[in-house]
Design a protein around this motif. Structure first.
Motif, PDB file in Angstrom:
ATOM      1  N   PHE A 143      -8.538 -12.989   9.193  1.00  0.00           N
ATOM      2  CA  PHE A 143      -9.460 -12.512   8.161  1.00  0.00           C
ATOM      3  C   PHE A 143      -9.574 -10.992   8.203  1.00  0.00           C
ATOM      4  N   ALA A 144      -9.552 -10.420   9.395  1.00  0.00           N
ATOM      5  CA  ALA A 144      -9.562  -8.952   9.515  1.00  0.00           C
ATOM      6  C   ALA A 144      -8.314  -8.357   8.853  1.00  0.00           C
ATOM      7  N   LEU A 145      -7.163  -8.982   9.050  1.00  0.00           N
ATOM      8  CA  LEU A 145      -5.926  -8.482   8.443  1.00  0.00           C
ATOM      9  C   LEU A 145      -5.972  -8.584   6.918  1.00  0.00           C
ATOM     10  N   ILE A 146      -6.505  -9.679   6.409  1.00  0.00           N
ATOM     11  CA  ILE A 146      -6.673  -9.808   4.955  1.00  0.00           C
ATOM     12  C   ILE A 146      -7.589  -8.701   4.444  1.00  0.00           C
ATOM     13  N   ASN A 147      -8.679  -8.465   5.163  1.00  0.00           N
ATOM     14  CA  ASN A 147      -9.596  -7.391   4.775  1.00  0.00           C
ATOM     15  C   ASN A 147      -8.919  -6.030   4.843  1.00  0.00           C
ATOM     16  N   ASN A 148      -8.070  -5.810   5.847  1.00  0.00           N
ATOM     17  CA  ASN A 148      -7.342  -4.545   5.949  1.00  0.00           C
ATOM     18  C   ASN A 148      -6.429  -4.335   4.745  1.00  0.00           C
ATOM     19  N   ILE A 149      -5.792  -5.392   4.300  1.00  0.00           N
ATOM     20  CA  ILE A 149      -4.939  -5.301   3.111  1.00  0.00           C
ATOM     21  C   ILE A 149      -5.793  -4.962   1.892  1.00  0.00           C
ATOM     22  N   LEU A 150      -6.916  -5.637   1.755  1.00  0.00           N
ATOM     23  CA  LEU A 150      -7.789  -5.411   0.596  1.00  0.00           C
ATOM     24  C   LEU A 150      -8.363  -4.005   0.571  1.00  0.00           C
ATOM     25  N   GLN A 151      -8.648  -3.439   1.730  1.00  0.00           N
ATOM     26  CA  GLN A 151      -9.283  -2.135   1.768  1.00  0.00           C
ATOM     27  C   GLN A 151      -8.291  -0.982   1.674  1.00  0.00           C
ATOM     28  N   HIS A 152      -7.031  -1.252   1.874  1.00  0.00           N
ATOM     29  CA  HIS A 152      -6.020  -0.197   1.819  1.00  0.00           C
ATOM     30  C   HIS A 152      -5.961   0.375   0.400  1.00  0.00           C
ATOM     31  N   PRO A 153      -5.795   1.697   0.270  1.00  0.00           N
ATOM     32  CA  PRO A 153      -5.780   2.305  -1.072  1.00  0.00           C
ATOM     33  C   PRO A 153      -4.765   1.677  -2.033  1.00  0.00           C
ATOM     34  N   ARG A 154      -3.639   1.230  -1.517  1.00  0.00           N
ATOM     35  CA  ARG A 154      -2.609   0.621  -2.367  1.00  0.00           C
ATOM     36  C   ARG A 154      -2.520  -0.888  -2.158  1.00  0.00           C
ATOM     37  N   GLN A 155      -3.352  -1.412  -1.278  1.00  0.00           N
ATOM     38  CA  GLN A 155      -3.339  -2.820  -0.883  1.00  0.00           C
ATOM     39  C   GLN A 155      -1.945  -3.253  -0.414  1.00  0.00           C
ATOM     40  N   LEU A 156      -1.244  -2.287   0.195  1.00  0.00           N
ATOM     41  CA  LEU A 156       0.077  -2.529   0.783  1.00  0.00           C
ATOM     42  C   LEU A 156       0.222  -1.721   2.070  1.00  0.00           C
ATOM     43  N   PRO A 157      -0.522  -2.058   3.113  1.00  0.00           N
ATOM     44  CA  PRO A 157      -0.374  -1.309   4.365  1.00  0.00           C
ATOM     45  C   PRO A 157       0.929  -1.655   5.081  1.00  0.00           C
ATOM     46  N   SER A 158       1.375  -0.731   5.896  1.00  0.00           N
ATOM     47  CA  SER A 158       2.520  -0.981   6.770  1.00  0.00           C
ATOM     48  C   SER A 158       2.006  -1.703   8.021  1.00  0.00           C
ATOM     49  N   MET A 159       2.924  -2.218   8.814  1.00  0.00           N
ATOM     50  CA  MET A 159       2.532  -2.888  10.060  1.00  0.00           C
ATOM     51  C   MET A 159       1.800  -1.900  10.973  1.00  0.00           C
ATOM     52  N   TYR A 160       2.275  -0.665  11.033  1.00  0.00           N
ATOM     53  CA  TYR A 160       1.620   0.342  11.864  1.00  0.00           C
ATOM     54  C   TYR A 160       0.157   0.520  11.459  1.00  0.00           C
ATOM     55  N   GLU A 161      -0.098   0.595  10.159  1.00  0.00           N
ATOM     56  CA  GLU A 161      -1.473   0.766   9.693  1.00  0.00           C
ATOM     57  C   GLU A 161      -2.332  -0.433  10.084  1.00  0.00           C
ATOM     58  N   LEU A 162      -1.795  -1.628   9.940  1.00  0.00           N
ATOM     59  CA  LEU A 162      -2.540  -2.826  10.342  1.00  0.00           C
ATOM     60  C   LEU A 162      -2.835  -2.798  11.837  1.00  0.00           C
ATOM     61  N   GLU A 163      -1.870  -2.358  12.625  1.00  0.00           N
ATOM     62  CA  GLU A 163      -2.079  -2.268  14.077  1.00  0.00           C
ATOM     63  C   GLU A 163      -3.156  -1.242  14.408  1.00  0.00           C
ATOM     64  N   GLU A 164      -3.133  -0.096  13.739  1.00  0.00           N
ATOM     65  CA  GLU A 164      -4.125   0.953  13.993  1.00  0.00           C
ATOM     66  C   GLU A 164      -5.535   0.519  13.605  1.00  0.00           C
ATOM     67  N   LEU A 165      -5.638  -0.280  12.557  1.00  0.00           N
ATOM     68  CA  LEU A 165      -6.950  -0.739  12.098  1.00  0.00           C
ATOM     69  C   LEU A 165      -7.517  -1.854  12.967  1.00  0.00           C
ATOM     70  N   ASN A 166      -6.713  -2.350  13.904  1.00  0.00           N
ATOM     71  CA  ASN A 166      -7.128  -3.427  14.797  1.00  0.00           C
ATOM     72  C   ASN A 166      -6.831  -3.061  16.246  1.00  0.00           C
ATOM     73  N   PRO A 167      -7.480  -2.015  16.753  1.00  0.00           N
ATOM     74  CA  PRO A 167      -7.145  -1.516  18.088  1.00  0.00           C
ATOM     75  C   PRO A 167      -7.441  -2.490  19.225  1.00  0.00           C
ATOM     76  N   SER A 168      -8.315  -3.450  19.002  1.00  0.00           N
ATOM     77  CA  SER A 168      -8.634  -4.386  20.082  1.00  0.00           C
ATOM     78  C   SER A 168      -7.673  -5.576  20.129  1.00  0.00           C
ATOM     79  N   VAL A 169      -6.693  -5.578  19.219  1.00  0.00           N
ATOM     80  CA  VAL A 169      -5.716  -6.659  19.147  1.00  0.00           C
ATOM     81  C   VAL A 169      -4.340  -6.068  19.464  1.00  0.00           C
ATOM     82  N   SER A 170      -3.559  -6.761  20.258  1.00  0.00           N
ATOM     83  CA  SER A 170      -2.234  -6.237  20.594  1.00  0.00           C
ATOM     84  C   SER A 170      -1.350  -6.195  19.348  1.00  0.00           C
ATOM     85  N   ASP A 171      -0.372  -5.286  19.360  1.00  0.00           N
ATOM     86  CA  ASP A 171       0.561  -5.172  18.241  1.00  0.00           C
ATOM     87  C   ASP A 171       1.283  -6.491  18.003  1.00  0.00           C
TER      88      ASP A 171
END
Length: 137
Positions: free
Chosen positions: A26-54
């Motif tokens: 659900f956090a990843l879905i939210n990260n996609i929704l909040q991204h300015p283009r709603q198309l984040p890269s894997m790196y951006e998703l990883e950075e937005l979830n620092p408590s989760v391993s890559d």
């Protein structure tokens, strides 16, 4: 909406909602929704979830792809630029419709406003955020 959504794992609607609202997914879905283009890269998703391993971020994105909620899109060879991402992750049309039908998009505008207030993004993340996306002219 496609009736194939989530059926690859034999999930019904209730199971799919439960699957999608698992904390990391659900956090990843939210990260996609909040991204300015709603198309984040894997790196951006990883950075937005620092408590989760890559590896965990990658695994959950793949699960979301497998059930048809998320799609991977890539730049054509001629559009790729060295030092920039070329794969991005966004909601499928069926995924967006499913989330909408189950009231899971209600906070989309709020998520985007929150994202806009993040002031301590690493330089690489800002660079990736502004990278060309497959829908760019």
């Amino acid at each position: 909406m496609s009736t194939d959504l989530g059926t690859g794992d034999g999930m019904g609607t209730r199971e799919l909602v439960h699957f999608l609202t698992q904390q990391t997914r659900f956090a990843l879905i939210n990260n996609i929704l909040q991204h300015p283009r709603q198309l984040p890269s894997m790196y951006e998703l990883e950075e937005l979830n620092p408590s989760v391993s890559d590896a965990t971020v990658y695994k959950h994105v793949q699960k979301l792809i497998d059930v048809g909620i998320v799609r991977e899109v890539a730049l054509d060879d001629g559009q790729r630029r060295q030092g920039y991402p070329w794969k991005f992750y966004g909601l499928t049309d069926d995924g967006r419709a499913f989330l909408e039908a189950h009231n899971l998009l209600a906070a989309e505008e709020t998520l985007q406003r929150i994202y806009d207030t993040i002031s301590d993004k690493p330089e690489k993340m800002v660079k990736y955020e502004n990278a060309p996306r497959p829908d760019d002219p």
